[in-house]
Motif scaffolding. Structure first.
Motif, PDB file in Angstrom:
ATOM      1  N   UNK A 203       0.711  -1.200  -0.018  1.00 16.91           N
ATOM      2  CA  UNK A 203      -0.017  -0.140   0.116  1.00 16.91           C
ATOM      3  C   UNK A 203       0.833   1.390  -0.068  1.00 16.91           C
ATOM      4  N   UNK A 204       1.863   1.308   0.872  1.00 18.01           N
ATOM      5  CA  UNK A 204       2.579   2.671   1.087  1.00 18.01           C
ATOM      6  C   UNK A 204       3.306   2.997  -0.152  1.00 18.01           C
ATOM      7  N   UNK A 205       3.969   1.828  -0.719  1.00 11.78           N
ATOM      8  CA  UNK A 205       4.811   2.264  -1.957  1.00 11.78           C
ATOM      9  C   UNK A 205       3.926   2.902  -3.147  1.00 11.78           C
ATOM     10  N   UNK A 206       2.713   2.069  -3.368  1.00 16.66           N
ATOM     11  CA  UNK A 206       1.876   2.471  -4.317  1.00 16.66           C
ATOM     12  C   UNK A 206       1.151   3.940  -4.048  1.00 16.66           C
ATOM     13  N   UNK A 207       0.553   4.162  -2.741  1.00 16.24           N
ATOM     14  CA  UNK A 207      -0.017   5.411  -2.510  1.00 16.24           C
ATOM     15  C   UNK A 207       0.885   6.580  -2.590  1.00 16.24           C
ATOM     16  N   UNK A 208       2.110   6.488  -1.841  1.00 21.46           N
ATOM     17  CA  UNK A 208       2.974   7.517  -1.929  1.00 21.46           C
ATOM     18  C   UNK A 208       3.342   7.989  -3.607  1.00 21.46           C
ATOM     19  N   UNK A 209       3.592   6.952  -4.257  1.00 15.53           N
ATOM     20  CA  UNK A 209       3.879   7.509  -5.618  1.00 15.53           C
ATOM     21  C   UNK A 209       2.716   8.216  -6.080  1.00 15.53           C
ATOM     22  N   UNK A 210       1.659   7.835  -5.971  1.00 14.62           N
ATOM     23  CA  UNK A 210       0.306   8.125  -6.854  1.00 14.62           C
ATOM     24  C   UNK A 210      -0.013   9.695  -6.024  1.00 14.62           C
ATOM     25  N   UNK A 211       0.296   9.760  -4.925  1.00  9.16           N
ATOM     26  CA  UNK A 211      -0.407  10.799  -4.178  1.00  9.16           C
ATOM     27  C   UNK A 211       0.654  11.990  -4.298  1.00  9.16           C
ATOM     28  N   UNK A 212       1.862  11.669  -4.651  1.00  6.72           N
ATOM     29  CA  UNK A 212       3.008  12.837  -4.916  1.00  6.72           C
ATOM     30  C   UNK A 212       2.606  13.371  -6.288  1.00  6.72           C
TER      31      UNK A 212
END
Length: 402
Positions: A203-212
């Motif tokens: 979750x965190x790697x996917x979400x961080x990239x997308x939210x950035x």
């Protein structure tokens, strides 16, 4: 209602209903008795469960306005919702279809965002809202490691889409809400360990990239937003079934900065199997009385060497009842939380007491929801009128001094 450690309510998935009219009628028929019993002098919260059909119907402006008026007139409020079951949940065979449609689909994503739109319109000003949801999918639908991984990845992408929607709502309105993923036996995520690993590794790697990329923010800001809007639903029944150490799970969550959005206060069935032959026969006969056809009742057996055997339902577990290495059974059947002994069986009530004590010493969530949804399929000796049953559950929690 406000208690020492947060807001306490019950989940309306205990009521059968195919549409919003059915749901609203059940509230009108039962809520007054419950409120007068447990919270006559202060507002009482409602843990609202809406099917997809109900959510579409309640989304109509006239229905929302009527429901908000009813909430005000009855000194009630909605702060949490159950978005796990999408379709019908009573008086039909549910079983593994409780996960349908799963998080690999647009339908699940759209339904969940719709629920948040409804919740935003119902939330009291200044309150944080939450919605619990399924553990991505049902793991036994995916027969190969590749299929399982692809499903988990697709589901994670749709979860991130909901996080982005919640960030957008918070930026536009100031209303903060979180999606609370609920580990369950035989879900893609079925334990605290699997939840934490998925959260950190997927979750965190996917979400961080997308939210950035989507919001033009830093990775640190994106991680903070993810952790604000995606939390854990701590269903005590589910964690108890897996023999999980509650203190250890909560400690690791705190260390990693992962929040618990809601405690679902629920109890499973259990039995110690190291008994005489006559007692074992009585235990088997008692479990058979709970082997009903509506819901999945997974069993997790504890062996003498500490290893676990997982059964997909009561039927295959009962077929393997004579397994001599097994010391204890725990079965996924949400029994009334106020009951410890059920004939020769017991409930995992002590797990609830342990979790509520941990909450009392160091509160880790503001949302507490009693979730005993099996009233219609309980053996007759456990049934009392439904409003009285809900009241008993809430009163038991209050007496536990939360």
């Amino acid at each position: 209602m406000k208690v020492n450690t947060g807001h306490l309510t019950y989940c309306t998935n205990i009521h059968p209903g195919k549409n919003w009219n059915d749901d609203f009628t059940a509230l009108k028929d039962n809520f007054s008795f419950i409120k007068e019993s447990v919270s006559p002098g202060q507002p009482l919260g409602i843990g609202l469960r809406l099917s997809n059909v109900s959510s579409l119907e309640l989304s109509e402006q006239g229905n929302i306005a009527e429901f908000k008026h009813w909430l005000k007139e009855n000194n009630a409020y909605v702060f949490t919702m159950n978005g796990f079951p999408y379709g019908e949940f009573h008086r039909t065979v549910v079983k593994e279809d409780v996960h349908t449609p799963d998080w690999t689909t647009e339908a699940r994503k759209d339904y969940t965002i719709r629920l948040f739109t409804i919740l935003q319109s119902l939330l009291p000003e200044g309150m944080v809202g939450g919605i619990s949801t399924s553990p991505l999918s049902y793991r036994h639908w995916f027969k190969t490691t590749t299929d399982f991984t692809e499903a988990k990845n697709a589901a994670t992408i749709n979860i991130v889409a909901v996080i982005k929607a919640l960030v957008t709502i918070a930026n536009a309105t100031g209303t903060v809400m979180h999606l609370d993923l609920e580990p369950e036996p035989d879900g893609i995520i079925e334990t605290g360990r699997e939840f934490i690993d998925w959260y950190t590794d997927d979750l965190l790697p996917t979400a961080i990239s997308d939210l950035v990329d989507s919001f033009g923010i830093t990775a640190i800001e994106a991680e903070a937003l993810t952790k604000r809007h995606l939390c854990l639903c701590y269903d005590v029944c589910h964690f108890a079934i897996g023999y999980e150490d509650h203190a250890d799970v909560l400690k690791e969550l705190k260390e990693k900065g992962i929040a618990v959005g809601k405690i679902q206060i629920s109890a499973a069935l259990k039995a110690n199997m190291d008994q005489s032959p006559d007692q074992r026969i009585a235990i088997k006969e008692s479990f058979q009385k709970f082997n009903e056809p509506t819901y999945l009742h997974q069993v997790v057996a504890l062996k003498r060497d500490g290893k676990l055997i997982r059964y997909t339902d009561l039927t295959p577990a009962i077929a393997d009842f004579e397994h001599q290495d097994v010391m204890q059974w725990r079965a996924h059947f949400h029994v009334p939380i106020s009951v410890q002994d059920i004939g020769v069986l017991q409930s995992t009530q002590q797990d609830i007491i342990e979790v509520l004590n941990l909450q009392k010493v160091a509160p880790f969530t503001e949302h507490l929801e009693v979730e005993t949804y099996t009233w219609e399929v309980l053996p007759e000796q456990l049934k009392i009128p439904i409003a009285a049953s809900i009241s008993n559950e809430l009163e038991w929690v209050i007496k536990t001094n939360v």
